[in-house]
Design a protein around this motif. Structure first.
Motif, short mmCIF file in Angstrom:
data_model
loop_
_atom_site.label_atom_id
_atom_site.label_comp_id
_atom_site.label_asym_id
_atom_site.label_seq_id
_atom_site.Cartn_x
_atom_site.Cartn_y
_atom_site.Cartn_z
N PRO A 7 -0.24 0.27 -6.12
CA PRO A 7 0.83 -0.25 -6.98
C PRO A 7 2.07 -0.66 -6.17
CG PRO A 7 0.88 2.14 -6.99
CD PRO A 7 -0.28 1.74 -6.10
N LEU A 37 6.42 0.41 -10.34
CA LEU A 37 5.92 0.82 -11.65
C LEU A 37 7.05 1.20 -12.59
CD1 LEU A 37 2.81 2.98 -10.72
CD2 LEU A 37 2.84 0.66 -11.65
N GLY A 65 5.95 -2.32 -14.18
CA GLY A 65 4.57 -2.25 -14.65
C GLY A 65 4.34 -1.11 -15.62
N GLU A 68 -0.29 1.02 -16.46
CA GLU A 68 -1.09 0.15 -15.60
C GLU A 68 -2.01 0.96 -14.69
OE1 GLU A 68 -1.44 -3.13 -15.52
OE2 GLU A 68 -0.03 -3.45 -17.18
N ASN A 93 -4.81 2.40 -16.94
CA ASN A 93 -5.81 1.37 -17.25
C ASN A 93 -6.74 1.12 -16.06
OD1 ASN A 93 -4.74 1.02 -19.80
ND2 ASN A 93 -3.49 -0.75 -19.23
N ALA A 94 -6.16 1.11 -14.85
CA ALA A 94 -6.97 0.89 -13.64
C ALA A 94 -7.94 2.05 -13.43
CB ALA A 94 -6.07 0.71 -12.43
N ILE A 122 -1.89 -3.55 -7.99
CA ILE A 122 -1.08 -3.63 -9.21
C ILE A 122 0.36 -3.90 -8.77
CG2 ILE A 122 -0.38 -2.43 -11.32
CD1 ILE A 122 -2.87 -0.74 -11.09
#
Length: 234
Positions: free
Chosen positions: A175, A178, A202, A206, A209-210, A227
């Motif tokens: 990431p 975030l 983000g 996020e 979900n990943a 991300i």
């Protein structure tokens, strides 16, 4: 005993969010934390098994591994525990690099090796997920030791993916921004937002979900999911 998901660093921010939501999804979650936070009571209420462990201390890590060895199977290991130390002068440089490499490389490496049998004992395919960072490929002027250690963690992804296939999939999530900290000022926030195409935070979702994507996949391994809101195109 159902297979568990281990998440390191669940005391706050992303780790707390992941532990909370994966527990709410019905997973058995085991979490580690370094410092006591009030929100940990919320995780306990959800049935999360918590272990206090300072990864900078060998004895505490050894004790944790002995406790984790009692778990018959692991569905996933999510290495989220992190520290973010700025580079120092020549008198502190070695200490800072040692700490960054320990928390981001040595500890995940040790845990992955120690729990290999429990991962392979999972009834379905198991996962190791390393939370790295956008700077693993970009570097950092002020946090070079941190960036180097995250790059090393990303490299561990490749090694363990090859080592543990096909029973265990091993991937990284990298990431960028975030979420902001409460004390970040507006000037810093705007400067940071302008570094990505999406120009917004983000959010922890996020990462969730990943992780859900990787847990559900039967094919993806040895990869890094970026991300970063399109930072590489700015």
């Amino acid at each position: 005993m159902p297979a568990a998901i281990l998440i390191t660093g669940v005391g706050k921010r992303v780790g707390f969010y992941l532990a909370k939501h994966l527990a709410q999804q019905g997973h058995k979650v085991i979490g580690t934390y370094r410092s006591q936070y009030p929100q940990l009571q919320e995780l306990e209420a959800l049935g999360v098994e918590l272990h206090r462990c300072d990864f900078y201390h060998d004895a505490q890590l050894d004790e944790l591994l002995q406790k984790l060895a009692q778990q018959s199977a692991f569905k996933a290991l999510i290495h989220n525990a992190s520290d973010w130390l700025p580079d120092g002068d020549t008198t502190s440089a070695l200490s800072i690099m040692d700490k960054m490499m320990r928390i981001h490389v040595s500890v995940p490496y040790t845990i992955n090796l120690a729990l290999a049998d429990q991962l392979k004992a999972n009834s379905g395919m198991a996962d190791i997920i390393h939370i790295t960072d956008y700077v693993a490929e970009k570097g950092s002027k002020k946090h070079a030791a941190y960036a180097a250690s995250k790059a090393a963690l990303q490299n561990l992804t490749l090694s363990f993916a090859a080592k543990y296939a096909p029973e265990v999939k091993v991937n990284s999530i990298a990431p960028a921004l975030l979420m902001f900290n409460p004390d970040d000022d507006e000037h810093y926030k705007q400067k940071a937002l302008n570094k990505s195409l999406m120009t917004k935070e983000g959010g922890e979702v996020e990462i969730l979900n990943a992780i859900n994507y990787l847990l559900q996949s039967h094919y993806v391994t040895g990869q890094t999911l970026k991300i970063d809101g399109g930072r590489h195109l700015v």
